[in-house]
Design an enzyme around this catalytic site. Structure first.
Site, short mmCIF file in Angstrom:
data_model
loop_
_atom_site.label_atom_id
_atom_site.label_comp_id
_atom_site.label_asym_id
_atom_site.label_seq_id
_atom_site.Cartn_x
_atom_site.Cartn_y
_atom_site.Cartn_z
N ASP A 1 0.86 -1.17 0.00
CA ASP A 1 0.00 0.00 0.00
C ASP A 1 0.91 1.24 0.00
O ASP A 1 2.08 1.16 0.37
CB ASP A 1 -0.86 -0.04 1.26
N ASP B 1 -0.39 5.02 0.80
CA ASP B 1 -0.75 6.05 1.78
C ASP B 1 -0.69 5.51 3.20
O ASP B 1 -1.25 4.45 3.51
CB ASP B 1 -2.15 6.58 1.49
#
Length: 298
Positions: free
Chosen positions: A88, A90
């Site tokens: 991922d 963010d």
């Protein structure tokens, strides 16, 4: 020994007496724990063990820690080095939520951040929430993207994680519910070989308040993990994934090493492995890398 317990703390936070206490607890409660192998002085150590399941050993170790800020990752000893990383972006590879930061330029950061928080906690559907949030920044000049990028910071250990795994032959990819405008720049800066995310639509001057359909969501992240594993002829057991939000749960569950990193409660509670205190180099220690093997920032 059939399993390895990797203990990781912020630099200087892992002392020999604490490691010895965890070893004793494993032995006292039905396990067979061997001598500690230090991967990084006062930061990371491996404890080999047998006769306990990984989940049992983790619970015992956390109990023995008595609140000390140390992460415990237990897994089979065989195959712990992974050849694919899907991360991922963010609040995982970068410290912020890029959409929230972009929203500041439209004067709606607080409203969008509140929706983001609910989405990452799994309280609302991700795709619906993304469309709602992007609609709120319709008309934002494209220059705001660059201004936002200039203030984005990397998570500690991000570059070391990616560059070290890549140097040892692994493919490293971003799978983000954010936007390709940012993932492309993060990938280049950190050393990811590929990136996958949503595409923001614009008219050449300003944002249209929409993303290209279909939305890149939780299922998309899982699909990318499986697709990249197949392309590189890897079983899922040879993959690693890391993330912090509810839309990461599917890929974390499918990966051989799925790590919830400083994650939202619903994610931390569900993931087989989690890092609450260390930085992203913890994923390297979990794979048995020693401090001397870690590739420093470019």
């Amino acid at each position: 020994m059939s399993h390895i317990m990797t203990l990781v703390a912020p630099a200087g936070g892992l002392q020999a007496p604490l490691v010895a206490r965890i070893r004793a607890a494993l032995n006292d409660l039905g396990g067979q724990a061997g001598t500690a192998d230090w991967l990084a002085e006062e930061e990371a150590a491996d404890l080999p063990f047998s006769l306990l399941a990984a989940e049992q050993a983790t619970a015992i170790a956390r109990g023995a820690l008595d609140g000390a800020p140390v992460d415990c990752i237990a897994q089979p000893a065989e195959g712990r080095r992974k050849m694919l990383l899907v991360a991922d972006m963010d609040s995982t590879i970068v410290t912020a939520e890029t959409l929230d930061e972009l929203a500041a330029h439209a004067g709606v950061q607080a409203q969008i951040a509140a929706i983001t928080q609910r989405s990452m906690n799994g309280e609302i559907d991700f795709s619906t929430s993304l469309r709602e949030r992007v609609a709120m920044i319709k008309g934002l000049p494209l220059a705001a993207l660059q201004k936002t990028w200039e203030h984005i910071e990397l998570m500690p250990g991000a570059e070391e994680l990616v560059r070290t795994m890549a140097a040892h032959g692994a493919h490293c990819a971003i799978a983000s519910g954010g936007f390709t405008w940012f993932t492309a720049r993060v990938a280049e800066r950190v050393g990811f070989q590929s990136h996958h995310a949503n595409i923001l639509l614009d008219d050449g001057h300003a944002l249209l308040g929409r993303v290209e359909e279909p939305v890149f969501d939780r299922d998309s992240k899982l699909t990318i993990l499986k697709q990249l594993a197949a392309e590189h002829a890897l079983p899922l057991s040879a993959t690693a994934a890391v993330g912090d939000g509810a839309n990461d749960l599917a890929m974390l569950g499918a990966a051989g090493l799925g790590v919830a990193f400083r994650a939202k409660p619903v994610v931390a509670a569900s993931a087989r492995a989690r890092v609450d205190f260390g930085d992203l180099r913890a994923l390297l220690f979990a794979q048995g890398f020693r401090a001397a093997e870690i590739v420093e920032q470019a």
